[in-house]
Design a protein around this motif. Structure first.
Motif, PDB file in Angstrom:
ATOM      1  N   PHE A  63       0.822  -1.205   0.000  1.00  0.00           N
ATOM      2  CA  PHE A  63       0.000   0.000   0.000  1.00  0.00           C
ATOM      3  C   PHE A  63       0.860   1.261   0.000  1.00  0.00           C
ATOM      4  O   PHE A  63       0.634   2.171  -0.796  1.00  0.00           O
ATOM      5  CB  PHE A  63      -0.920  -0.003   1.221  1.00  0.00           C
ATOM      6  N   TRP A  64       1.869   1.313   0.870  1.00  0.00           N
ATOM      7  CA  TRP A  64       2.669   2.534   0.969  1.00  0.00           C
ATOM      8  C   TRP A  64       3.547   2.740  -0.257  1.00  0.00           C
ATOM      9  O   TRP A  64       3.787   3.873  -0.684  1.00  0.00           O
ATOM     10  CB  TRP A  64       3.531   2.498   2.230  1.00  0.00           C
ATOM     11  N   ARG A  65       4.044   1.656  -0.834  1.00  0.00           N
ATOM     12  CA  ARG A  65       4.877   1.791  -2.024  1.00  0.00           C
ATOM     13  C   ARG A  65       4.075   2.263  -3.234  1.00  0.00           C
ATOM     14  O   ARG A  65       4.577   3.004  -4.079  1.00  0.00           O
ATOM     15  CB  ARG A  65       5.550   0.453  -2.352  1.00  0.00           C
ATOM     16  N   THR A  66       2.838   1.807  -3.321  1.00  0.00           N
ATOM     17  CA  THR A  66       2.014   2.132  -4.487  1.00  0.00           C
ATOM     18  C   THR A  66       1.052   3.285  -4.221  1.00  0.00           C
ATOM     19  O   THR A  66       0.204   3.584  -5.075  1.00  0.00           O
ATOM     20  CB  THR A  66       1.201   0.899  -4.928  1.00  0.00           C
ATOM     21  N   LEU A  67       1.171   3.954  -3.086  1.00  0.00           N
ATOM     22  CA  LEU A  67       0.250   5.033  -2.732  1.00  0.00           C
ATOM     23  C   LEU A  67       0.196   6.135  -3.801  1.00  0.00           C
ATOM     24  O   LEU A  67      -0.906   6.617  -4.132  1.00  0.00           O
ATOM     25  CB  LEU A  67       0.636   5.627  -1.375  1.00  0.00           C
ATOM     26  N   PRO A  68       1.337   6.576  -4.369  1.00  0.00           N
ATOM     27  CA  PRO A  68       1.238   7.606  -5.424  1.00  0.00           C
ATOM     28  C   PRO A  68       0.384   7.180  -6.604  1.00  0.00           C
ATOM     29  O   PRO A  68      -0.318   8.010  -7.202  1.00  0.00           O
ATOM     30  CB  PRO A  68       2.704   7.814  -5.836  1.00  0.00           C
ATOM     31  N   VAL A  69       0.424   5.893  -6.949  1.00  0.00           N
ATOM     32  CA  VAL A  69      -0.390   5.410  -8.070  1.00  0.00           C
ATOM     33  C   VAL A  69      -1.868   5.456  -7.707  1.00  0.00           C
ATOM     34  O   VAL A  69      -2.712   5.852  -8.527  1.00  0.00           O
ATOM     35  CB  VAL A  69       0.021   3.977  -8.460  1.00  0.00           C
ATOM     36  N   TRP A  70      -2.195   5.063  -6.465  1.00  0.00           N
ATOM     37  CA  TRP A  70      -3.592   5.079  -6.031  1.00  0.00           C
ATOM     38  C   TRP A  70      -4.140   6.502  -5.971  1.00  0.00           C
ATOM     39  O   TRP A  70      -5.346   6.716  -6.111  1.00  0.00           O
ATOM     40  CB  TRP A  70      -3.727   4.418  -4.657  1.00  0.00           C
ATOM     41  N   ILE A  71      -3.272   7.469  -5.761  1.00  0.00           N
ATOM     42  CA  ILE A  71      -3.699   8.875  -5.748  1.00  0.00           C
ATOM     43  C   ILE A  71      -3.806   9.417  -7.171  1.00  0.00           C
ATOM     44  O   ILE A  71      -4.766  10.121  -7.514  1.00  0.00           O
ATOM     45  CB  ILE A  71      -2.715   9.731  -4.921  1.00  0.00           C
ATOM     46  N   ALA A  72      -2.827   9.083  -8.010  1.00  0.00           N
ATOM     47  CA  ALA A  72      -2.796   9.628  -9.368  1.00  0.00           C
ATOM     48  C   ALA A  72      -3.935   9.090 -10.236  1.00  0.00           C
ATOM     49  O   ALA A  72      -4.503   9.834 -11.050  1.00  0.00           O
ATOM     50  CB  ALA A  72      -1.450   9.319 -10.025  1.00  0.00           C
ATOM     51  N   ALA A  73      -4.272   7.809 -10.081  1.00  0.00           N
ATOM     52  CA  ALA A  73      -5.275   7.197 -10.956  1.00  0.00           C
ATOM     53  C   ALA A  73      -6.655   7.850 -10.818  1.00  0.00           C
ATOM     54  O   ALA A  73      -7.232   8.306 -11.816  1.00  0.00           O
ATOM     55  CB  ALA A  73      -5.345   5.692 -10.692  1.00  0.00           C
ATOM     56  N   PRO A  74      -7.234   7.929  -9.605  1.00  0.00           N
ATOM     57  CA  PRO A  74      -8.551   8.582  -9.521  1.00  0.00           C
ATOM     58  C   PRO A  74      -8.515  10.073  -9.822  1.00  0.00           C
ATOM     59  O   PRO A  74      -9.497  10.635 -10.315  1.00  0.00           O
ATOM     60  CB  PRO A  74      -8.983   8.315  -8.066  1.00  0.00           C
ATOM     61  N   THR A  75      -7.382  10.724  -9.531  1.00  0.00           N
ATOM     62  CA  THR A  75      -7.269  12.142  -9.861  1.00  0.00           C
ATOM     63  C   THR A  75      -7.343  12.363 -11.367  1.00  0.00           C
ATOM     64  O   THR A  75      -8.058  13.252 -11.855  1.00  0.00           O
ATOM     65  CB  THR A  75      -5.947  12.709  -9.315  1.00  0.00           C
ATOM     66  N   ALA A  76      -6.584  11.555 -12.112  1.00  0.00           N
ATOM     67  CA  ALA A  76      -6.632  11.648 -13.570  1.00  0.00           C
ATOM     68  C   ALA A  76      -8.014  11.276 -14.093  1.00  0.00           C
ATOM     69  O   ALA A  76      -8.525  11.892 -15.035  1.00  0.00           O
ATOM     70  CB  ALA A  76      -5.570  10.748 -14.193  1.00  0.00           C
ATOM     71  N   GLY A  77      -8.636  10.268 -13.479  1.00  0.00           N
ATOM     72  CA  GLY A  77      -9.971   9.864 -13.904  1.00  0.00           C
ATOM     73  C   GLY A  77     -11.003  10.958 -13.662  1.00  0.00           C
ATOM     74  O   GLY A  77     -11.868  11.204 -14.509  1.00  0.00           O
ATOM     75  N   LEU A  78     -10.913  11.634 -12.507  1.00  0.00           N
ATOM     76  CA  LEU A  78     -11.854  12.716 -12.208  1.00  0.00           C
ATOM     77  C   LEU A  78     -11.680  13.879 -13.177  1.00  0.00           C
ATOM     78  O   LEU A  78     -12.666  14.462 -13.653  1.00  0.00           O
ATOM     79  CB  LEU A  78     -11.651  13.189 -10.769  1.00  0.00           C
TER      80      LEU A  78
END
Length: 260
Positions: A63-78
């Motif tokens: 979770f902590w290693r991939t946290l930037p991806v989890w933030i970037a994906a929905p942001t780009a989607g929104l």
């Protein structure tokens, strides 16, 4: 040890040559970048989710290693949902914001595609040691040793940059100049770190030249890099996932070639 050097685990993925991990990540990314549809990304992400269990990472570390991806994906989607190309039925409209059937589908595809490309890339490279990667790039890919060793030296300095940043922050606060506005503090501290980095880089380059790292001769390597069965297996897994995603997308009529 560099902060980029992971602890060596017992799982097979830790023993795979980093060149194979790089090839598998690029293969998946290359195929998924050819289309903008949610089916291919969803299929790839589902297959990758099963493979993540064999990566040797705990749930917390994942979770902590991939946290930037989890933030970037929905942001780009929104962003795509609100400002993407309007097409089909319109659901909501306010000024420049258009939420339509087409922008919704594109937002879902964008979110899934970022996850499908970003998550395996992060997971694979978490298990990469910079020295192993440099050995593989020089011995297997045959990149120039001067370029590879320079990049390795730069990666090894990332940990020192973090320590320098903390030391600069403490030193500036001790002198009473680190309690101002956040933007001003970051700008001043960033400039100080830039100057320090340039000086250190110059000294490191001089030291490496003095030790013969830039000599135009055939180099020898302390650790041989090999590309064998497990490396071919990892690349093969990446190829199978990519082909399966393409097959399902084409079969369902969802394939949307970006260059068409």
């Amino acid at each position: 040890m560099s902060v980029l050097a992971p602890a060596r685990g017992q799982q097979a993925i830790f023993r795979v040559n980093p060149v194979a991990k790089l090839a598998a990540a690029l293969l998946l990314a290359g195929v998924l970048m050819l289309t903008v549809d949610w089916v291919s990304a969803a299929v790839a992400l589902a297959c990758e989710s099963v493979l993540f269990f064999f990566a040797g990472l705990s749930l917390r570390a994942f979770f902590w290693r991939t946290l930037p991806v989890w933030i970037a994906a929905p942001t780009a989607g929104l962003t795509t949902l609100l400002y993407g190309q309007a097409s089909g039925q319109e659901y909501w409209h306010l000024g420049l914001v258009h939420v339509t059937e087409g922008s919704t589908a594109l937002a879902i595809a964008t979110t899934l595609r970022i996850l499908a490309i970003g998550l395996p890339s992060v997971v694979l490279f978490v298990t990469v040691d910079p020295t192993d990667l440099a050995d593989g790039l020089a011995q297997i890919v045959r990149l120039p040793s001067r370029f590879v060793l320079g990049g390795l030296a730069g990666l090894r300095l990332v940990g020192l940059f973090i320590e320098d940043w903390r030391a600069l922050e403490l030193a500036r606060r001790a002198r009473g100049i680190g309690d101002g506005g956040a933007i001003r503090r970051l700008a001043g501290q960033g400039f100080a770190l830039l100057v320090l980095s340039i000086r250190r880089g110059s000294k490191l380059a001089t030291a490496m030249e003095a030790r013969g790292f830039g000599a135009p001769v055939r180099r020898t390597w302390a650790r041989p890099a090999t590309f064998r069965g497990r490396e071919f297996a990892l690349v093969g897994i990446g190829l199978v996932v990519a082909l399966l995603a393409v097959f399902v997308s084409v079969a369902t009529g969802s394939w949307n070639f970006v260059l068409a």
